[in-house]
Design a protein around this motif. Structure first.
Motif, PDB file in Angstrom:
ATOM      1  N   ASN A  47      33.228 -43.559  16.356  1.00  0.00           N
ATOM      2  CA  ASN A  47      32.292 -42.462  16.084  1.00  0.00           C
ATOM      3  C   ASN A  47      32.707 -41.189  16.817  1.00  0.00           C
ATOM      4  O   ASN A  47      31.933 -40.223  16.867  1.00  0.00           O
ATOM      5  N   PHE A  48      33.903 -41.211  17.411  1.00  0.00           N
ATOM      6  CA  PHE A  48      34.458 -40.068  18.153  1.00  0.00           C
ATOM      7  C   PHE A  48      33.576 -39.663  19.335  1.00  0.00           C
ATOM      8  O   PHE A  48      33.468 -38.482  19.682  1.00  0.00           O
ATOM      9  N   SER A  58      41.772 -41.701  28.054  1.00  0.00           N
ATOM     10  CA  SER A  58      42.501 -42.698  27.263  1.00  0.00           C
ATOM     11  C   SER A  58      42.107 -42.627  25.786  1.00  0.00           C
ATOM     12  O   SER A  58      42.957 -42.755  24.895  1.00  0.00           O
ATOM     13  N   ILE A  59      40.810 -42.432  25.520  1.00  0.00           N
ATOM     14  CA  ILE A  59      40.347 -42.312  24.135  1.00  0.00           C
ATOM     15  C   ILE A  59      40.953 -41.077  23.484  1.00  0.00           C
ATOM     16  O   ILE A  59      41.412 -41.125  22.330  1.00  0.00           O
ATOM     17  N   ILE A  60      40.980 -39.960  24.203  1.00  0.00           N
ATOM     18  CA  ILE A  60      41.557 -38.731  23.665  1.00  0.00           C
ATOM     19  C   ILE A  60      43.050 -38.919  23.367  1.00  0.00           C
ATOM     20  O   ILE A  60      43.538 -38.557  22.286  1.00  0.00           O
ATOM     21  N   LEU A  61      43.780 -39.490  24.321  1.00  0.00           N
ATOM     22  CA  LEU A  61      45.216 -39.704  24.119  1.00  0.00           C
ATOM     23  C   LEU A  61      45.479 -40.694  22.986  1.00  0.00           C
ATOM     24  O   LEU A  61      46.443 -40.531  22.221  1.00  0.00           O
ATOM     25  N   SER A  62      44.635 -41.718  22.876  1.00  0.00           N
ATOM     26  CA  SER A  62      44.784 -42.678  21.788  1.00  0.00           C
ATOM     27  C   SER A  62      44.584 -42.002  20.440  1.00  0.00           C
ATOM     28  O   SER A  62      45.315 -42.284  19.472  1.00  0.00           O
ATOM     29  N   HIS A  63      43.618 -41.107  20.358  1.00  0.00           N
ATOM     30  CA  HIS A  63      43.357 -40.374  19.115  1.00  0.00           C
ATOM     31  C   HIS A  63      44.526 -39.462  18.758  1.00  0.00           C
ATOM     32  O   HIS A  63      44.922 -39.379  17.583  1.00  0.00           O
ATOM     33  N   ILE A  64      45.097 -38.806  19.751  1.00  0.00           N
ATOM     34  CA  ILE A  64      46.196 -37.866  19.506  1.00  0.00           C
ATOM     35  C   ILE A  64      47.477 -38.600  19.119  1.00  0.00           C
ATOM     36  O   ILE A  64      48.193 -38.203  18.190  1.00  0.00           O
ATOM     37  N   THR A  65      47.792 -39.677  19.828  1.00  0.00           N
ATOM     38  CA  THR A  65      49.076 -40.373  19.651  1.00  0.00           C
ATOM     39  C   THR A  65      49.022 -41.535  18.669  1.00  0.00           C
ATOM     40  O   THR A  65      50.062 -42.056  18.267  1.00  0.00           O
ATOM     41  N   ILE A 174      36.811 -33.136  31.070  1.00  0.00           N
ATOM     42  CA  ILE A 174      37.155 -34.063  29.986  1.00  0.00           C
ATOM     43  C   ILE A 174      36.300 -33.802  28.751  1.00  0.00           C
ATOM     44  O   ILE A 174      36.815 -33.725  27.624  1.00  0.00           O
ATOM     45  N   PHE A 175      34.979 -33.633  28.933  1.00  0.00           N
ATOM     46  CA  PHE A 175      34.109 -33.368  27.791  1.00  0.00           C
ATOM     47  C   PHE A 175      34.407 -32.001  27.180  1.00  0.00           C
ATOM     48  O   PHE A 175      34.277 -31.813  25.974  1.00  0.00           O
ATOM     49  N   GLY A 176      34.817 -31.041  28.017  1.00  0.00           N
ATOM     50  CA  GLY A 176      35.214 -29.737  27.506  1.00  0.00           C
ATOM     51  C   GLY A 176      36.422 -29.850  26.592  1.00  0.00           C
ATOM     52  O   GLY A 176      36.478 -29.228  25.520  1.00  0.00           O
ATOM     53  N   CYS A 177      37.394 -30.655  26.990  1.00  0.00           N
ATOM     54  CA  CYS A 177      38.585 -30.873  26.159  1.00  0.00           C
ATOM     55  C   CYS A 177      38.221 -31.556  24.844  1.00  0.00           C
ATOM     56  O   CYS A 177      38.822 -31.263  23.796  1.00  0.00           O
ATOM     57  N   SER A 178      37.237 -32.457  24.887  1.00  0.00           N
ATOM     58  CA  SER A 178      36.880 -33.199  23.674  1.00  0.00           C
ATOM     59  C   SER A 178      36.290 -32.303  22.592  1.00  0.00           C
ATOM     60  O   SER A 178      36.348 -32.637  21.404  1.00  0.00           O
ATOM     61  N   ILE A 179      35.743 -31.147  22.976  1.00  0.00           N
ATOM     62  CA  ILE A 179      35.213 -30.204  21.985  1.00  0.00           C
ATOM     63  C   ILE A 179      36.301 -29.768  21.025  1.00  0.00           C
ATOM     64  O   ILE A 179      36.106 -29.681  19.805  1.00  0.00           O
ATOM     65  N   GLU A 186      30.205 -34.027  18.582  1.00  0.00           N
ATOM     66  CA  GLU A 186      30.690 -35.253  19.218  1.00  0.00           C
ATOM     67  C   GLU A 186      30.738 -35.111  20.732  1.00  0.00           C
ATOM     68  O   GLU A 186      30.467 -36.071  21.468  1.00  0.00           O
ATOM     69  N   ALA A 187      31.081 -33.914  21.214  1.00  0.00           N
ATOM     70  CA  ALA A 187      31.095 -33.676  22.665  1.00  0.00           C
ATOM     71  C   ALA A 187      29.685 -33.762  23.243  1.00  0.00           C
ATOM     72  O   ALA A 187      29.487 -34.307  24.337  1.00  0.00           O
ATOM     73  N   ILE A 188      28.700 -33.252  22.506  1.00  0.00           N
ATOM     74  CA  ILE A 188      27.304 -33.340  22.943  1.00  0.00           C
ATOM     75  C   ILE A 188      26.842 -34.803  22.951  1.00  0.00           C
ATOM     76  O   ILE A 188      26.179 -35.259  23.889  1.00  0.00           O
TER      77      ILE A 188
END
Length: 208
Positions: A47-48, A58-65, A174-179, A186-188
């Protein structure tokens, strides 16, 4: 150095039975890490929605890579626990590495399964409660699942800022980057899940 060890040791051993065997601790930590894996794979990641700390990174890097999240959990967390070994002791290191191995393995096993719900409210509440319960159980029985918490412990003893303030600072970034990666909504949702999880962590650590 003695004062430092006393302060950090009291954090790690808070509300835990000193007499409990390593095997019993390992069992509870296995359960805690399993709950975190369930929350990540069956509620949050697809659900991002991300958690804070190393798990969030790790979730962010997994999504990118497009690589397995468990790989990043293992690679990013291990150095923090090794660095913390001289302050937190052998037991903490072994239990934390065990927790990370279980979490990495079970996120891999659960990856093919679909999410249980796409409802944002249920994702936040159920995902946050299960996540917080798993992290709280792991901490309660002498381990840790996130290297940023270890970093916060070590930083706090050399500065006027608390462990919680350091954790908050790390997670704001981290949450700022997720935006920019997942979107504002999703960040909220991630921030709301983080709040639910940490309230649950506090409860699960303090309850007797």
């Amino acid at each position: 150095m003695y004062r430092t060890r006393t302060r950090v040791g009291s954090y790690i051993d808070n509300n835990r039975s000193v007499s409990m065997s390593l095997y019993k601790r390992g069992f509870f930590i296995f359960c805690g890490a399993s709950l975190v894996a369930i929350s990540l794979q069956l509620f949050l990641m697809k659900n991002f929605v991300i958690d804070g700390g190393i798990i969030g990174i790790s979730i962010i890097l997994s999504h990118i890579t497009r690589q397995e999240v468990g790989l990043f959990l293992l690679l990013l967390n291990t150095p923090f626990f090794i660095i913390a070994y001289s302050y937190l002791g052998t037991r903490f290191l072994l239990l934390s590495l065990f927790a990370i191995l279980i979490l990495s393995w079970e996120t891999y096993l659960l990856e093919p399964f679909p999410v249980l719900t796409n409802n944002p409210l249920l994702v936040i509440l159920l995902g946050g409660i299960i996540l917080g319960l798993g992290v709280g159980i792991t901490i309660r029985f002498g381990g840790c699942l996130d290297g940023t918490e270890v970093l916060a412990i070590l930083f706090s003893k050399r500065s006027p800022f608390s462990i919680g303030q350091y954790v908050l600072l790390f997670n704001i970034f981290i949450f700022g980057c997720s935006i920019f990666i997942f979107g504002l909504n999703e960040a909220i949702y991630s921030l709301a899940t983080f709040f639910v999880a940490y309230k649950t962590i506090d409860f699960s650590i303090k309850v007797h």
